[in-house]
Write an enzyme that holds these catalytic residues in place. Structure first.
Site, PDB file in Angstrom:
ATOM      1  N   ASP A 185       0.961  -1.004   0.339  1.00 39.15           N
ATOM      2  CA  ASP A 185      -0.083  -0.028  -0.037  1.00 39.15           C
ATOM      3  C   ASP A 185       0.986   0.891   0.095  1.00 39.15           C
ATOM      4  OD1 ASP A 185      -2.063   1.540  -0.394  1.00 39.15           O
ATOM      5  OD2 ASP A 185      -3.411   0.721   2.219  1.00 39.15           O
TER       6      ASP A 185
HETATM    7  C1  BGC Z   1      -5.156   3.327   0.001  1.00 38.48           C
HETATM    8  C2  BGC Z   1      -5.231   2.039  -1.004  1.00 38.48           C
HETATM    9  C3  BGC Z   1      -4.954   3.235  -2.593  1.00 38.48           C
HETATM   10  C4  BGC Z   1      -2.816   3.728  -2.325  1.00 38.48           C
HETATM   11  C5  BGC Z   1      -3.430   4.330  -3.957  1.00 38.48           C
HETATM   12  C6  BGC Z   1      -3.851   4.361  -0.025  1.00 38.48           C
HETATM   13  O1  BGC Z   1      -3.781   5.426   0.953  1.00 38.48           O
HETATM   14  O2  BGC Z   1      -5.164   2.601   1.170  1.00 38.48           O
HETATM   15  O3  BGC Z   1      -6.120   1.443  -1.098  1.00 38.48           O
HETATM   16  O4  BGC Z   1      -4.987   2.311  -3.221  1.00 38.48           O
HETATM   17  O5  BGC Z   1      -3.408   4.389  -1.531  1.00 38.48           O
HETATM   18  O6  BGC Z   1      -3.971   6.090  -3.710  1.00 38.48           O
END
Ligand code: BGC
Length: 785
Positions: free
Chosen positions: A303
């Site tokens: 993530d």
């Molecule tokens: C979120 C994810 C997301 C990623 C990319 C993160 O802060 O938890 O769900 O896909 O950012 O934007």
């Protein structure tokens, strides 16, 4: 979509046979497999190409495939780089995200394909969560349709629009089980149930990836966040998670397993720690379960900066250690934190990471790029991009999806005159009040993709189209947060002058729902409760429309407002879908996928809880305990245990009767069930049929979501008081009765037992065929040795 076509498709969906299951699995993981052809990630010819390419690659180039940056947001945390062109040219980047147009993706792609040594295309990703440009209802709303086929179709539209911009990867579906409404990301998922969650996870993967991943309009899915993210303590986002292996296996893993089994090409590791081990450096979940048990061959992406966050978690004191732990813990690609970029080559050269492990991770990235056909077709067709967006059939689907997402919670006049909705076409004047009645942006929900406020038709616009501007009296009444006394006074005046009032209240989608939007108070924000009470005090009929990304605790409203509809955030077709529903052109069919709390102190609240040793059987919990018998049970002294509305609940403009439960056998043998469960290479057999007669007892045609629940007693480990094991939607004309049958295979009787295995055991089983998780017609079954 015509209803005939729709029903036909549903019938096909219900009939297709299940392909063989992987060795280690759970009943919920197998839920509702539709049998659509799945693309294999690793066919022999592309594996050969991957091998050839890997042989030519330097260590730096292999590591480059594991590096991902957010090129569209140079100011976000962990970014701030501007040298993408140069890095791409040198083969130091494998994937970019947050770039949103074909022109931009093509520009970067040209550098990768035409100017880098090995011409390896980039993989572009984006959070396409409930639509790209055509925004559908938020995932919690989509899930409330209990309609995997519909969800698959929305994901297909999203894939078509997304791929038209050159983006071939979405960070979706979010398949985290969400049992706590305080957690803002409840809005992004399918709710609290693993069985339904598994069916919906499959639907998204099928929709995004299509029949062939290499079709130009398919995009790779990325189930997230692996794993346990939704169980954040106190519902506070990013917080630590403690889950026993039993709870993990039986409740939290099944939707992930289903998504992987359906062929998801990638997966995202989570931010949280799980039993003290951060999920983005967790060999137990990422290697043992995901790779060894489930055979996942795709990319594990971290993530956003979750590799770097290992330092804050306290399991690494520097970037190199964080990179090593994440990589050896099973994360292939580092999203944004740049620690793989900065450290992996050195870690290999110093012997701390085997080069073979880098080869394998790079292989997985290349495998997905080949599977997507990126080497053959790296570019998007800029000339066709605009025409892919907001197609008429996509908008029609958005309206249908919104109509199917609404959950009618109350519909009863207090003076005994019966239901308030649907409104008659004779209704002369409507007061339309509330900060969400004419709001464009919030209708898009959080993670609104490329959805634009100007694409949204609001309730106000649609109502004026239906009734004429002179018959719709609008007053904002308050802001979502804040507002003035003058606004209140004006709203009351408008309500007093009209026949009926629609009150559109709720949360602010981008700020109060989604990521980093946990709430400790779950009521209406700002002055909206005050507005609600003032409008109800006018004595005019009130219809409350709740726009939110989670259930809100509104005990006063449920006692004083005759009609209440949970509208979630409905997407671009919010207004037309609401007007058609409120006037009865569409009959609500949505069902709650989360238990609706009475008060925040009940959270986490979920229907499939284990029994305790002191369940408050037959005790009236509506008042405080008055003696020891009432007191020393598992209860609150100041609140009921039951939710305001149970999981699976939702009213309709007609009513249904459940009768005549039939179970075709009195008993099953555990040995036989386990033999079947482990039989390889066969389609799963049906071992038990359960049926009931469902009658439409009202005056309107309707679609009922018939639910099957099971409870096991006498087993090695305690089991939920009920667990969803099947659901079907049936259309019923007024007065019509249909016999609805559920065919259960061995997986329906297996659970994670005290031997750490999914298996069936001797048990006394109670079965319910039910309109929701709190009622139903009931029968029993014995599972013998
Ligand atoms: C979120 C994810 C997301 C990623 C990319 C993160 O802060 O938890 O769900 O896909 O950012 O934007």
């Amino acid at each position: 979509m015509t209803s005939l076509l729709y029903r036909y498709a549903l019938a096909v969906f219900a009939l297709v046979l299940c392909p063989p299951a992987p060795a280690q699995t759970s009943s919920a993981a197998l839920a509702s497999r539709a049998g659509t052809a799945r693309t294999s990630l690793s066919d022999p010819s592309s594996e050969k190409k991957v091998d050839e390419l890997l042989r030519k690659m330097t260590l730096e180039e292999k590591v480059g495939q594991l590096v991902q940056y957010s090129a569209g947001q140079p100011t976000g945390p962990g970014t701030g780089r501007t040298d993408y062109d140069d890095m791409i040219r040198k083969g130091e980047v494998g994937a970019l995200f947050n770039i949103t147009t074909a022109r931009q993706t093509n520009a970067y792609q040209r550098i990768a394909v035409e100017q880098s040594r090995l011409h390896i295309p980039l993989l572009f990703g984006l959070d396409v969560i409930h639509g790209f440009r055509t925004e559908f209802p938020i995932p919690l709303g989509l899930a409330s349709s209990w309609d995997p086929l519909l969800i698959e179709q929305t994901a297909r539209v999203a894939a078509r629009e997304t791929s038209a911009s050159g983006i071939r990867w979405t960070f979706s579906p979010m398949v985290d089980i969400a049992r706590d409404a305080r957690w803002g990301r409840m809005t992004e998922g399918a709710g609290e149930d693993p069985f339904l969650g598994a069916a919906i996870a499959r639907a998204y993967v099928r929709g995004y990836q299509g029949a062939r991943l290499d079709a130009p309009d398919s995009i790779a899915a990325c189930p997230k966040h692996f794993v346990g993210y939704g169980a954040a303590e106190g519902g506070r986002d990013y917080n630590s998670v403690e889950l026993s292996e039993h709870t993990l296996r039986q409740f939290y893993l099944p939707p992930f397993h289903a998504a992987i089994d359906e062929g998801a090409a990638t997966l995202m590791s989570a931010f949280n720690s799980l039993n003290a081990v951060p999920a983005s450096a967790n060999p137990f979940t990422l290697k043992q379960i995901l790779r060894e048990e489930w055979g996942f061959q795709g990319i594990v992406d971290s993530d956003y900066t979750s590799v770097g966050e290992l330092i804050a978690h306290g399991i690494a004191n520097d970037g190199a250690t964080a990179a090593r732990k994440a990589f050896l813990g099973g994360v292939d690609m580092d999203m944004v934190s740049s620690l793989y970029h900065e450290n992996l080559v050195r870690l290999v050269r110093s012997g701390e990471i085997p080069e073979a492990a880098v080869d394998e991770a790079a292989r997985r990235v290349l495998r997905v790029k080949f599977a997507l056909g990126l080497f053959e077709r790296p570019y998007a067709d800029e000339a066709k991009e605009a025409s892919a967006m907001l197609q008429p059939d996509s908008l029609m689907l958005a309206r249908t999806a919104a109509e199917h997402s609404f959950v009618l919670l109350r519909n009863q006049d207090f003076s005994g005159r019966g239901p308030v909705l649907p409104l008659s076409n004779q209704t002369k004047t409507i007061a339309l009040i509330g900060p969400l009645a004419d709001d464009h942006g919030d209708m898009l929900g959080s993670w609104a993709g490329q959805g634009r406020p100007e694409d949204v038709i609001t309730l106000r616009t649609a109502l004026i189209q239906k009734m004429g501007a002179q018959n719709v009296r609008y007053a904002k009444g308050s802001e979502i947060l804040g507002g003035s006394d003058d606004q209140l006074v004006e709203a009351v005046k408008v309500a007093e002058q009209s026949d009926t009032t629609f009150l559109a209240l709720g949360e602010n989608a981008p700020e109060m729902t989604g990521e980093a939007a946990s709430r400790a108070f779950l009521g209406l924000p700002g002055r909206q409760e005050q507005l609600l009470e003032k409008i109800v005090a006018t004595g005019k009929p009130v219809v409350l429309l709740i726009f939110s990304g989670r259930p809100l605790t509104l005990p006063w409203a449920f006692q004083h407002v005759p009609a209440v509809l949970a509208a979630w955030f409905p997407g671009v077709e919010a207004g037309p879908a609401l007007v058609r529903t409120l006037f009865g052109e569409a009959n609500p069919t949505g069902r709650l996928v989360v238990s609706w709390p009475r008060s925040m102190g009940q959270e986490p609240l979920y229907y499939d809880a284990l029994s305790t040793g002191r369940p408050p059987r037959d005790i009236d919990l509506t008042h405080p305990p008055q003696n020891g018998i009432e007191k020393f049970v598992s209860r609150y002294i100041d609140e009921q245990n039951s939710p305001q509305f149970p999981f699976g609940f939702g009213l309709s403009y007609t009513s249904y009767r459940y009768a005549n439960l039939q179970i075709d056998k009195p008993s099953l043998s555990a040995k036989n069930l386990n033999d079947e469960l482990h039989a390889k290479g066969n389609t799963r057999s049906t071992l038990l049929s359960v049926s009931a007669d469902i009658t439409n007892t009202g005056a309107r045609a309707g679609e009922e979501t018939v639910q099957l629940y099971l409870r096991f007693q006498g087993t090695s480990v305690a089991q939920p008081v009920r667990a969803l094991s099947g659901f079907q939607r049936v259309s019923l004309a007024p007065g019509e009765t249909k016999n609805v049958t559920f065919q259960l295979g061995p997986e329906a009787f297996a659970f994670w037992n005290d031997q750490n295995k999914f298996a069936a055991e001797p048990a006394h089983v109670t079965l319910w065929v039910a309109p929701d998780s709190s009622q139903g017609v009931q029968g029993t079954l014995e599972i013998t040795k």
